[in-house]
Write an enzyme that holds these catalytic residues in place. Sequence first.
Site, short mmCIF file in Angstrom:
data_model
loop_
_atom_site.label_atom_id
_atom_site.label_comp_id
_atom_site.label_asym_id
_atom_site.label_seq_id
_atom_site.Cartn_x
_atom_site.Cartn_y
_atom_site.Cartn_z
N HIS A 92 45.43 64.78 23.66
CA HIS A 92 44.28 63.95 24.01
C HIS A 92 43.54 64.47 25.22
O HIS A 92 44.14 64.89 26.20
CB HIS A 92 44.77 62.52 24.29
CG HIS A 92 43.70 61.58 24.74
ND1 HIS A 92 43.79 60.86 25.91
CD2 HIS A 92 42.51 61.25 24.19
CE1 HIS A 92 42.70 60.12 26.05
NE2 HIS A 92 41.91 60.34 25.02
N GLU A 97 42.02 67.15 20.86
CA GLU A 97 40.81 66.36 20.93
C GLU A 97 40.11 66.67 22.25
O GLU A 97 40.77 66.76 23.29
CB GLU A 97 41.16 64.87 20.84
CG GLU A 97 39.96 63.94 20.89
CD GLU A 97 39.88 63.17 22.20
OE1 GLU A 97 39.22 62.13 22.20
OE2 GLU A 97 40.44 63.62 23.21
N HIS A 116 35.18 63.99 29.83
CA HIS A 116 35.38 62.56 29.55
C HIS A 116 34.73 61.71 30.62
O HIS A 116 33.90 60.85 30.34
CB HIS A 116 36.87 62.24 29.44
CG HIS A 116 37.15 60.85 28.95
ND1 HIS A 116 36.95 59.73 29.74
CD2 HIS A 116 37.60 60.40 27.76
CE1 HIS A 116 37.27 58.65 29.04
NE2 HIS A 116 37.66 59.03 27.84
#
Length: 274
Positions: free
Chosen positions: A5, A25, A41
């Site tokens: 992740h 990801e 992010h």
Amino acid sequence: WIMGHMVNAIEQVDEFLDLGANAIEFDIDFDKDGIAQITHHGIPCDCGRKCTKKAIFTEYLDNIRQVTTPDDPKFREQLVLLALDLKLQRISSAKAYRAGEDVAKKLLDHYWQRGNSRARAYILLNIPLVEDYEFIRAFKDTLKNEGYESYNDKVGINSAGNEDLDKIRDVLEILGIHKQVWQADGITSCFARGTERLKEALEKRDTPGYNYINKVYAWTLVRKSIMRRSLRLGVDGVMSNNPDRVIKVLKEKEFADKFRLATYNDNPWEKFRG
């Protein structure tokens, strides 16, 4: 599939693969005009993670192309799936089509190299909200217009926003998509989440003739107890900050004979028939 992740820095790719991930990801951040700029992010993000790691998107693609190309010095055989978490919720929905064009062209130029690359990973486009479905239309239109429609075979669609499953189906129907569909269910690792929607997605996946969910994965799992719960329900994949923990759970007696890591020979668009 074990998805590492938030693998947004180039140096994190090998880090997560070394922990056991066979998929990664990464987050795609756009400017206000819908141009994909960086893998990033931002704050807030999962508990215990640094939210600010990033890379130039095209440089990230250049690197990941090498990592997924057989015979390249950087090649890592286990990496078979790339999940692009598209941060479309940060831009106007009116820019979703432009964003789809841009991501498609950057994949063509930097990952597939318009037929000159042997990079082999499957691509999963994570759409945050169904209202951004014009991204998908644009992506497919661009591959067709550029003469590379065959790459559609390597690309799947995933709805990542925990929206109503029937609403998602309706949008897929509008787009004419009846295959190569994943369904995510989850929440940030900071919070607990029930299994009602996850069970509903799995039930639809297993319904004969239902073509709008081929695979289901749970995110973002860090506790082994939640990993076990998801595996017992029959998920196809787990997204985690700790792939090594997933590996340990898979080796437990309860799961060792039921699950194995997916390889390149496993088609991510086919329903598993156990």
